[in-house]
Design a protein around this motif. Sequence first.
Motif, short mmCIF file in Angstrom:
data_model
loop_
_atom_site.label_atom_id
_atom_site.label_comp_id
_atom_site.label_asym_id
_atom_site.label_seq_id
_atom_site.Cartn_x
_atom_site.Cartn_y
_atom_site.Cartn_z
N LEU C 58 0.84 -1.20 0.00
CA LEU C 58 0.00 0.00 0.00
C LEU C 58 0.87 1.24 0.00
O LEU C 58 1.58 1.53 0.98
CB LEU C 58 -0.89 0.01 1.25
N GLU C 59 0.84 1.99 -1.11
CA GLU C 59 1.58 3.25 -1.20
C GLU C 59 0.64 4.40 -0.81
O GLU C 59 -0.57 4.30 -0.98
CB GLU C 59 2.06 3.43 -2.66
N HIS C 60 1.21 5.46 -0.27
CA HIS C 60 0.38 6.62 0.03
C HIS C 60 1.16 7.90 -0.21
O HIS C 60 2.36 7.88 -0.48
CB HIS C 60 -0.15 6.55 1.46
N TYR C 61 0.44 9.00 -0.15
CA TYR C 61 1.02 10.34 -0.33
C TYR C 61 1.16 10.92 1.08
O TYR C 61 0.19 11.42 1.64
CB TYR C 61 0.06 11.16 -1.18
N PRO C 62 2.36 10.83 1.65
CA PRO C 62 2.54 11.31 3.03
C PRO C 62 2.17 12.79 3.13
O PRO C 62 2.52 13.58 2.25
CB PRO C 62 4.03 11.09 3.30
N GLY C 63 1.51 13.15 4.15
CA GLY C 63 1.08 14.54 4.30
C GLY C 63 -0.33 14.71 3.76
O GLY C 63 -1.26 14.96 4.51
N MET C 64 -0.49 14.51 2.45
CA MET C 64 -1.84 14.67 1.89
C MET C 64 -2.79 13.60 2.40
O MET C 64 -3.98 13.87 2.59
CB MET C 64 -1.82 14.66 0.36
N HIS C 89 -5.48 3.96 8.90
CA HIS C 89 -5.18 3.34 7.59
C HIS C 89 -3.75 2.82 7.57
O HIS C 89 -2.83 3.56 7.90
CB HIS C 89 -5.40 4.35 6.47
N ALA C 128 -8.99 9.60 -0.59
CA ALA C 128 -7.73 9.54 0.18
C ALA C 128 -6.62 8.93 -0.68
O ALA C 128 -6.81 7.89 -1.31
CB ALA C 128 -7.94 8.72 1.45
N PHE C 130 -4.23 6.79 -1.41
CA PHE C 130 -3.61 5.49 -1.16
C PHE C 130 -3.76 4.67 -2.45
O PHE C 130 -4.74 4.82 -3.16
CB PHE C 130 -4.32 4.74 -0.03
N TRP C 131 -2.77 3.82 -2.69
CA TRP C 131 -2.80 2.97 -3.89
C TRP C 131 -2.36 1.57 -3.52
O TRP C 131 -1.29 1.38 -2.92
CB TRP C 131 -1.89 3.53 -4.98
N LYS C 132 -3.20 0.59 -3.93
CA LYS C 132 -2.90 -0.81 -3.62
C LYS C 132 -2.24 -1.50 -4.80
O LYS C 132 -2.68 -1.36 -5.94
CB LYS C 132 -4.21 -1.56 -3.34
N LYS C 133 -1.20 -2.25 -4.50
CA LYS C 133 -0.57 -3.11 -5.50
C LYS C 133 -0.69 -4.53 -5.01
O LYS C 133 -0.21 -4.85 -3.91
CB LYS C 133 0.89 -2.71 -5.66
#
Lengths: 86, 86, 158, 158
Positions: C58-64, C89, C128, C130-133
């Motif tokens: 799970l990748e995310h955009y830290p801060g945003m 999350h 939000a 977040f991106w799932k791989k």
Amino acid sequence: MSVITVLYFASVKEKVGVGQEQVSPPAGISTVNDLMDWLATRSDGHAKAFASRAMIKTAVDQTHVPPSSPLGNATEVAFFPPVTGG
Amino acid sequence: MSVITVLYFASVKEKVGVGQEQVSPPAGISTVNDLMDWLATRSDGHAKAFASRAMIKTAVDQTHVPPSSPLGNATEVAFFPPVTGG
Amino acid sequence: MLGPTVRVQREPFDPGAELNAFLSQTPHAGGIAVFVGQMRDFRGADRASGEPVSAMSLEHYPGMAERELSALVADAQSRWRLDGVCVIHRTGDLAPADPIVFVAAASAHRADALEACAFLIDWLKTKAPFWKKETTGAGPRWVEATSADDARAARWDK
Amino acid sequence: MLGPTVRVQREPFDPGAELNAFLSQTPHAGGIAVFVGQMRDFRGADRASGEPVSAMSLEHYPGMAERELSALVADAQSRWRLDGVCVIHRTGDLAPADPIVFVAAASAHRADALEACAFLIDWLKTKAPFWKKETTGAGPRWVEATSADDARAARWDK
């Protein structure tokens, strides 16, 4: 008609004064409404319990039914106020 | 125009090849769309990332915006595919 | 009432412990609605027909990510009368059945809690960052957003 | 998948432990929706204007209560694709903030879980034979059913 176990719950039970009784209604008592009319004559408490008929819910053999339902071969009939669980 | 930090995430990042870069776009780059047009010329990876423009979402200073939005005094612009969290 | 909880974390979390912690903060609420999303071990409509999935990242955009979750919580608080809200999350590497997301909303009355909880998870899914791989037999692959998610979120548009 | 859980019990239960037990039974579900009802320490719309409530007693119809909850669960299972369902209801004497009811529904997809959970608590409130008696400064008093509860349940009428 055979013996019916009548159950009362919550405010209905408090008015009747007992939670359970065995009754043998006379001939002609064929619906839940008939049974309520007849039970109401048994004591002042019964009369009070069945005075506000619109506020009483009924179950026959543990299934919700409208008061116009036939008693059929019911062995357990319950009277209670609208439920408030959850 | 001042320096902008450009961020890439998920499949967009993989296509561009980096997750972050500092850029100083030339005069005339005034919207997010303009920035995408200009970034697309920087490398084959950038070109590939911005080829399916409809699939790219944009945020300016960590707020979702449509691609027609002005850059204004943005310091951080991010490009990413539709989100799939939760 | 304490302020809302918003956490984005790489560490696993314990849904039962989070629920009890939340309940202890909302002793005057009559109804608490909770949603737990956990990592599925398949893609598609059901497990029988789906493609097996062995791992997820799970990748995310830290801060945003934190900002966006806080904005969703504030929006929920403006729409419903809430005693408390909690959103947690996960990010990073997950295994099947790992909890991904925990959303809880408490209110004096259950309708507010149920609706706020559904709103939060529906909007989280489409807003939000977040991106799932997922890793399947064919290797890792980015999960694609679905129009069903957009449709569910759109129900809440004012 | 295990069969659904339906429990009516006098003993207190631990919502966090119940949630984790439920999750451990539904490892392939993507979404788990939960509702916890707990005893409020006030009557009315909110705590500021409400009448303080110090204790509660929950009467039920033994036998029919379990039957009715099981019937609601079966109905939910016929309407949505569920991996698991759990309904637990307290009876007897409760103190403020005690959990009264725990409803959980798990599904591959969150919409099914969220809707089944809301359906179950809405119908439970109007069909399951339980009656609350609250103790206020004026003494014990039976809680009255509300038309709002009926309206919420009616949304699910087929």
